[in-house]
Scaffold this active site. Structure first.
Site: not given
Ligand code: IPM
Ligand code: MG
Length: 361
Positions: A248, A142, A192, A252, A224
């Site tokens: 990230d 990032y 990785k 999710d 992975d």
């Molecule tokens: C998260 C979100 C953020 C990220 C975005 C909104 C910039 O997806 O906090 O996971 O990618 O870190």
């Molecule tokens: Mg995110």
């Protein structure tokens, strides 16, 4: 009396609605816990773009370093989707994280008993999973340099860079080990190392650091494979530590495994400062309709009470209250089974508030 000074950046979409409910819980917990709470509010994300032309102003960045904690709602929405990457609401969030140097993002994910069948995973696999993703938040892909898109149309080249210094790996690694120490003493370092040099360094540093934590069982997974194992055997995990982008993605995936992204709180911690935010986004499709689930925001308050106020008693009461309302069958749309009655954001907030009041006696 202990003091707690919180800067609230409710942001866009469902941010303000869920934050309103979460703040009621924070106010009550502070009152019962003899903490003198001071709240201040400011603009962040799309609403700041509308007012000031940028997703976060220098004034807000400055204030963020003075508060004991910053509480975020959510940011972004279709209105600002066509702006250049550099001008988007998300950029405000990245600048805030960087400015506060909150390098350790704790993202706990657990499957609540009452919601066992909200998970897309089969119950025999998923029942009772409870782990924390520790995501490095201010480095890696990032933030690494160089980063660019350059060249003439048709021949353009884009690049981002995954960089870590040993010191950066050590500081996030320590948070992983310390978090595991407070839990089941199992740490999985995700990398990785089979492909990326920087991840070879990551593994090397984690192995070295592990010698200082002989009481924590350390293992390593390629990212992975980690994605696969989290779905196949989520109950085997306790704490996972990883690079920013990997975190990230896997957070999710973890959120989906719990059944709803409306159930995941998070804390971003630095050496001094702390930024708290539910993991869900601004959900523009349901914003302003009293439909959003405020429980992630409310559990985020529990993390604030734990890590900033150092009041695990109050944090435990808030988390237990969330379980109480779920056990009692109170459901927002995201976690309701087909045909089950559904309540709104305010009603869920009220139920949680009542349950917290009861827990705190
Ligand atoms: C998260 C979100 C953020 C990220 C975005 C909104 C910039 O997806 O906090 O996971 O990618 O870190
Ligand atoms: Mg995110």
């Amino acid at each position: 009396m202990a003091k707690l000074d919180v800067l609230v950046l409710a942001g866009d979409g469902i941010g303000p609605e869920v934050t309103t409910e979460a703040l009621k819980v924070l106010e009550l917990a502070c009152k019962r816990g003899s903490i003198s709470l001071e709240l201040s509010h400011d603009l962040f994300g799309g609403c700041s773009i509308d007012a000031h032309g940028e997703p976060i102003t220098q004034a807000v960045l400055d204030r963020s370093r003075k508060a004991d904690a910053v509480l975020l709602g959510a940011c972004g929405g279709p209105k600002w989707d066509n702006l250049a990457t550099d001008k988007r609401p998300e950029k405000g969030l990245l600048r805030l994280r960087e400015h506060m140097e909150v390098y350790a993002n704790l993202r706990p994910a657990k499957l609540f008993k009452a919601l066992a069948d909200a998970s897309p995973l089969k119950a025999e696999r998923a029942a009772g999973f409870d782990f924390v993703v520790v995501r490095e938040l201010v480095g890696g892909l990032y933030f690494g340099k160089p980063r660019y898109v350059q060249g003439e149309p048709g021949k353009r080249v884009g690049a981002n860079t995954m960089t870590y210094t040993e010191a950066e790996i050590v500081r996030i690694g320590r948070v992983g080990f310390e978090t595991a120490r407070r839990r089941k003493k199992k740490l999985c370092s995700v990398d990785k190392a089979n492909v990326l040099e920087v991840m070879g360094l990551w593994r090397d540093v984690m192995v070295q650091l592990g010698k200082e934590y002989p009481d924590v069982a350390l293992c390593h997974l390629y990212v992975d494979n980690a994605a696969m194992q989290l779905i196949l055997r989520p109950t085997d995990f306790d704490v996972l530590v990883m690079e920013n982008m990997f975190g990230d993605i896997l957070s999710d995936l973890s959120a989906a495994a719990t059944g709803s992204i409306g159930l995941l709180p998070s804390a971003a911690l630095g050496d001094k400062l702390a930024l708290y935010e539910p993991i869900h986004g601004s959900a523009p499709d349901i914003a302003g309709q009293n439909k959003a689930n405020p429980l992630a925001a409310i559990m985020t308050i529990a993390m604030l009470l734990e890590h900033t106020a150092k009041r695990s008693d109050l944090a435990a009461a808030v988390n237990a209250a969330v379980e109480d309302v779920l056990d009692a069958g109170v459901r927002t749309g995201d976690i309701a089974k087909r045909g089950e009655p559904v309540v709104g954001t305010r009603e869920m907030g009220e139920a949680a508030l009542k349950a917290v009041a009861k827990r705190l006696g």
